[in-house]
Design an enzyme around this catalytic site. Sequence first.
Site, PDB file in Angstrom:
ATOM      1  N   ASP A  56       0.846  -1.200   0.000  1.00 46.38           N
ATOM      2  CA  ASP A  56       0.000   0.000   0.000  1.00 46.38           C
ATOM      3  C   ASP A  56       0.882   1.252   0.000  1.00 46.38           C
ATOM      4  O   ASP A  56       0.388   2.379  -0.095  1.00 46.38           O
ATOM      5  CB  ASP A  56      -1.016  -0.009   1.154  1.00 46.38           C
ATOM      6  CG  ASP A  56      -0.361   0.031   2.521  1.00 46.38           C
ATOM      7  OD1 ASP A  56       0.879  -0.082   2.600  1.00 46.38           O
ATOM      8  OD2 ASP A  56      -1.094   0.165   3.523  1.00 46.38           O
ATOM      9  N   SER A  57       2.210   1.049   0.039  1.00 46.94           N
ATOM     10  CA  SER A  57       3.149   2.157  -0.182  1.00 46.94           C
ATOM     11  C   SER A  57       2.929   2.772  -1.554  1.00 46.94           C
ATOM     12  O   SER A  57       3.461   3.839  -1.854  1.00 46.94           O
ATOM     13  CB  SER A  57       4.600   1.664  -0.055  1.00 46.94           C
ATOM     14  OG  SER A  57       4.812   0.521  -0.866  1.00 46.94           O
ATOM     15  N   ASP A  95      -0.980  -6.286  -0.431  1.00 47.38           N
ATOM     16  CA  ASP A  95      -1.179  -5.620   0.857  1.00 47.38           C
ATOM     17  C   ASP A  95      -2.654  -5.310   1.069  1.00 47.38           C
ATOM     18  O   ASP A  95      -3.316  -4.835   0.144  1.00 47.38           O
ATOM     19  CB  ASP A  95      -0.393  -4.303   0.837  1.00 47.38           C
ATOM     20  CG  ASP A  95       0.310  -4.027   2.141  1.00 47.38           C
ATOM     21  OD1 ASP A  95       0.082  -4.762   3.117  1.00 47.38           O
ATOM     22  OD2 ASP A  95       1.111  -3.066   2.162  1.00 47.38           O
ATOM     23  N   LYS A 125      -1.019  -9.521   2.812  1.00 46.72           N
ATOM     24  CA  LYS A 125      -0.313  -9.014   4.009  1.00 46.72           C
ATOM     25  C   LYS A 125      -1.238  -8.054   4.730  1.00 46.72           C
ATOM     26  O   LYS A 125      -1.967  -7.290   4.091  1.00 46.72           O
ATOM     27  CB  LYS A 125       0.970  -8.284   3.596  1.00 46.72           C
ATOM     28  CG  LYS A 125       1.673  -7.616   4.786  1.00 46.72           C
ATOM     29  CD  LYS A 125       3.031  -7.103   4.424  1.00 46.72           C
ATOM     30  CE  LYS A 125       3.056  -5.694   3.885  1.00 46.72           C
ATOM     31  NZ  LYS A 125       2.459  -4.675   4.784  1.00 46.72           N
ATOM     32  N   GLU A 127      -1.385  -5.374   8.340  1.00 49.10           N
ATOM     33  CA  GLU A 127      -0.667  -4.759   9.453  1.00 49.10           C
ATOM     34  C   GLU A 127      -1.384  -5.030  10.763  1.00 49.10           C
ATOM     35  O   GLU A 127      -2.625  -4.957  10.821  1.00 49.10           O
ATOM     36  CB  GLU A 127      -0.562  -3.244   9.234  1.00 49.10           C
ATOM     37  CG  GLU A 127       0.274  -2.870   8.023  1.00 49.10           C
ATOM     38  CD  GLU A 127       0.434  -1.357   7.877  1.00 49.10           C
ATOM     39  OE1 GLU A 127       0.070  -0.601   8.806  1.00 49.10           O
ATOM     40  OE2 GLU A 127       0.932  -0.943   6.813  1.00 49.10           O
ATOM     41  N   GLU A 194       9.008  -4.075  10.905  1.00 49.45           N
ATOM     42  CA  GLU A 194       9.390  -2.754  10.371  1.00 49.45           C
ATOM     43  C   GLU A 194       9.779  -1.804  11.492  1.00 49.45           C
ATOM     44  O   GLU A 194       9.082  -1.706  12.520  1.00 49.45           O
ATOM     45  CB  GLU A 194       8.225  -2.144   9.557  1.00 49.45           C
ATOM     46  CG  GLU A 194       8.567  -0.739   9.034  1.00 49.45           C
ATOM     47  CD  GLU A 194       7.642  -0.219   7.941  1.00 49.45           C
ATOM     48  OE1 GLU A 194       6.750  -0.960   7.501  1.00 49.45           O
ATOM     49  OE2 GLU A 194       7.843   0.949   7.538  1.00 49.45           O
TER      50      GLU A 194
END
Length: 276
Positions: A56-57, A95, A125, A127, A194
């Site tokens: 999602d970057s 993501d 993925k 978070e 991270e």
Amino acid sequence: MSTVTTASATREHRVTVRSLASRKRKAEPFTMLTAYDFTFARIFDEAGVDVLLVGDSLGNVVQGHDTTLPVTLDEVTYHTRMVARGVRRAMVVADMPFGSFQVGPEDAVRSAIQLVKDGGAHAVKLEGGRDVADSVRRIVAAQIPVMAHVGLTPQSVNHMGGFRVQGRGDEGRHQVIEDALAVQAAGAFSVVLEGIPADLGREVTELLDIPTIGIGAGVHCDAQVLVMHDLLGLNDWTPSFVKQYGNLGAQASKAARSYVDEVVHRKFPDEEHSYR
Ligand code: KIV
């Protein structure tokens, strides 16, 4: 060689959750890079990168936002489709953007299914640690491999009060360790660490059976991940943990300037680049 044999031979060499688990057991580091389109997916896949993350970057490096929060599930699905078309060997991980799993496990499963079914992702993925363990469990129960992400989680930027290194001090260390253990227990096949101190990266890596993938988490993680724009030198600014392996930004600028110069001076197209 028949088509069937060729197809099955290709499949055998694909990176899978099993092959990544085996890399951890053999203490062989593996690599992950972000990718957002077909061209770079093909280049990175051919270069031997094991996992391509449609991060999602993309909110930052493709869309130009300050945070990843505005990125939508449909946008990640769209980019995942492009990346999946460029890959023959690498695992494609999509993501789960902010808002696609926070409401609850049912929503999380629905979003993960979209990324696999419409996007062509091999895994997703998300978070979070203990707070998302139920969602991880439910997605895994739907037969979708989950990569977890703990420590500095950019979708929590407002809650954290900025992009801050996590896991400092006894309490901070305890939080990261508990989060990593929780997602492992919930069935995640790997976990991104991270923005944590390197010695904590080592401790978590030694504690877990599943591979850890570090970004600003030191050399002892089982794997490393970088955002492709950082690796290639396409950003104006990079965090201190990033190593720039290329200078594509400067090269692209030079190429564009030369093009402008040659067009305005009628040097391009020349004889060689014109039809007769
Ligand atoms: O979105 C992303 O690119 C990521 C990596 C930095 C791990 O989550």
